[in-house]
Design an enzyme around this catalytic site. Structure first.
Site, short mmCIF file in Angstrom:
data_model
loop_
_atom_site.label_atom_id
_atom_site.label_comp_id
_atom_site.label_asym_id
_atom_site.label_seq_id
_atom_site.Cartn_x
_atom_site.Cartn_y
_atom_site.Cartn_z
N TYR A 138 -11.04 -40.44 -14.71
CA TYR A 138 -10.50 -41.18 -13.27
C TYR A 138 -11.04 -42.40 -13.79
O TYR A 138 -11.65 -42.91 -14.66
CB TYR A 138 -11.02 -40.68 -12.52
CG TYR A 138 -12.45 -40.96 -12.07
CD1 TYR A 138 -13.24 -42.23 -11.46
CD2 TYR A 138 -13.00 -39.88 -12.46
CE1 TYR A 138 -14.17 -42.45 -10.89
CE2 TYR A 138 -14.60 -40.29 -11.68
CZ TYR A 138 -15.29 -41.60 -11.62
OH TYR A 138 -16.60 -41.60 -11.51
N CYS A 139 -10.44 -43.13 -13.42
CA CYS A 139 -10.89 -45.41 -12.84
C CYS A 139 -9.30 -45.69 -11.86
O CYS A 139 -9.62 -44.38 -10.95
CB CYS A 139 -9.48 -45.50 -14.75
SG CYS A 139 -7.88 -45.46 -14.26
N THR A 140 -9.24 -47.15 -12.18
CA THR A 140 -9.37 -47.64 -10.59
C THR A 140 -7.92 -47.50 -10.19
O THR A 140 -7.76 -46.85 -9.06
CB THR A 140 -9.04 -49.16 -10.64
OG1 THR A 140 -11.13 -49.36 -11.43
CG2 THR A 140 -9.01 -49.76 -9.62
#
Length: 469
Positions: free
Chosen positions: A332-334
């Site tokens: 996951y990331c922003t």
């Protein structure tokens, strides 16, 4: 003449070696690895750092013409040569750290100049983009500039034959709608975050969606409370990548990305992972953001690499292939864009059993699960620094250890780093990102000018291991 001005590419080649590898503390050995022009730049940073350190030790209240004296390590020195020898023999580690910080600021400055040059090149390409500019006569200037606003976050991978044309259109569109922010255009697509009034951002969404290249849905634009004030200016440019990973998009393409999971699916996967008592499970919950982002907010029991830039993610993967071998990875990331290329790179190593990524990133997950498994604040790359959906504070003040998660700039002039310092410690003057900066900045005010939103390398950025929150 060219040799007297070290090139941006020459400096950037040494960015990883000099900036990140804190295990290599021998400044002499580092300097020998540089070319002649790079050594000149590095030596200049060292001289300035040494001079600044010595100046910070000068006794206060001395006027021009007085005999100077310096106080350091409970000793008083009345000659330049004496204080210089003392600093050189006793404080070399601090000087090296300050030199690395100054060198990083130089790299950042060169990077900004390179981006500006790209913008100028883009401006030199006159094209007719009037057909893609919306008619806003039904919207008053006041509606475009005043009133409630928001910040948009979006990206689209697609083939763009002439990114300079898209660049010119995007700049004209943003200027007409009085938007601020940053838009990156490349042959591989577009990536942007802009802020403005609700009327202006809605018009921007409609105009961008109407372009035949992008084929975007309204849901592709993530929104949060904010406005034009969340950014210092507007920057639109053409780049090699729409997210700077430092890898040729033709070599590591987004088309090789992992399987996209909707927030509901990702939530169930994390729930299943947390339900297992055995932490040696074959599933890894991987945060592919920078360490200063994961420090203030992350998923429960995630693995958060200690990297300062996304361009260091490939190195992290290469150095930890055994960690990922035969594992199922939930990434996951922003907002999802870093996972597109990050998961593609991880898959290219052919060591993982499966690679999944959170579609829409943390941003979209929090819209559906504000009290879900992501705890703390979501770091954003604008003047807000962070947005939140829950009241958890998972980080602490670097000075007193009390719960605190609101970043502010280091108080030392010319330092571009962020620091977690609670109100009590700030009131006591503890406002710098590290002891060396604290010493150097005792008599300096907060810097002005362009800031780079990342925490200093000399703060604690140890790799995180999966743990229960």
């Amino acid at each position: 003449m060219a040799e007297d001005n070290p090139s941006f590419s020459e400096f950037m080649d040494l960015d990883h070696d000099l900036d990140l590898d804190t295990r290599t503390c021998n400044g002499v050995r580092q300097e020998k690895q540089l070319s002649a022009s790079q050594r000149r730049g590095y030596s200049l940073c060292r001289r300035k750092s040494f001079a600044g350190f010595v100046a910070s030790k000068r006794n206060r209240g001395q006027e021009e013409g007085d005999y100077y004296s310096w106080c350091c390590c409970a000793q008083t020195f009345r000659e330049h040569s004496a204080i210089h020898k003392h600093v050189a023999r006793t404080h070399d580690p601090e000087i090296q750290r300050l030199t690395r910080d100054a060198y990083q600021c130089l790299l950042n400055q060169l990077e900004e100049e390179a981006e500006t040059q790209q913008l100028n090149e883009c401006e030199a390409e006159p094209v007719d983009i009037s057909a893609w500019i919306p008619d806003t006569r039904h919207i008053s200037e006041e509606q475009l500039q005043k009133g409630p606003g928001k910040v948009l976050l979006y990206y689209r991978y697609c083939q763009i034959e002439d990114p300079h044309v898209i660049c010119a259109w995007q700049r004209a569109l943003c200027e007409k709608l009085h938007l601020t922010g940053k838009v990156r255009v490349a042959t591989e697509g577009i990536n942007g975050t802009v802020g403005g009034t609700n009327m202006a951002t809605d018009a921007y969404i409609d105009a961008t969606r109407s372009h035949p290249l992008f084929k975007m849905e309204k849901d592709d634009f993530k929104t949060s409370d904010g406005g034009a004030e969340c950014f210092k200016d507007l920057r639109v440019g053409v780049y090699q990548e729409i997210v700077p990973m430092g890898m040729d998009p033709d070599v590591v393409s987004f088309q090789l990305a992992g399987v996209h999971l909707e927030p509901e699916e990702f939530h169930k996967e994390v729930e299943a992972l947390l339900a297992k008592a055995d932490e040696n499970d074959d599933t890894i919950l991987l945060d592919c953001r920078n360490f200063y982002e994961s420090k203030i907010g992350q998923f429960t029991r995630c693995l958060a690499p200690s990297i300062r830039k996304f361009s260091y993610f490939p190195d992290y993967v290469d150095q930890n292939l055994d960690l990922f071998r035969d594992k199922k990875v939930l990434m996951y990331c922003t907002g999802g864009i870093r996972c597109e290329r990050g998961s593609a790179y991880l898959r290219s190593k052919d060591v993982c059993k499966e690679v999944y990524q959170l579609k829409g990133g943390i941003h979209r997950y929090l819209e559906q699960f504000p009290e879900g498994f992501f705890r703390g604040k979501l770091f954003v790359f604008d003047e807000r620094y962070a947005i939140s959906s829950n009241k958890d504070i998972i980080s602490e003040c670097r000075y007193c250890g009390s719960p605190w998660d609101r970043y502010q700039l280091c108080s030392t002039r010319f330092c571009c780093q962020l620091v977690l310092s609670c109100p009590g410690c700030r009131q006591d003057g503890r406002t710098a990102c590290c002891p060396a900066c604290q010493t150097k900045g005792q008599n300096q005010s907060q810097a002005s000018g362009p800031h780079h939103k990342e925490e200093c390398e000399c703060t604690e950025g140890r790799p995180r291991i999966p743990q229960d929150a």
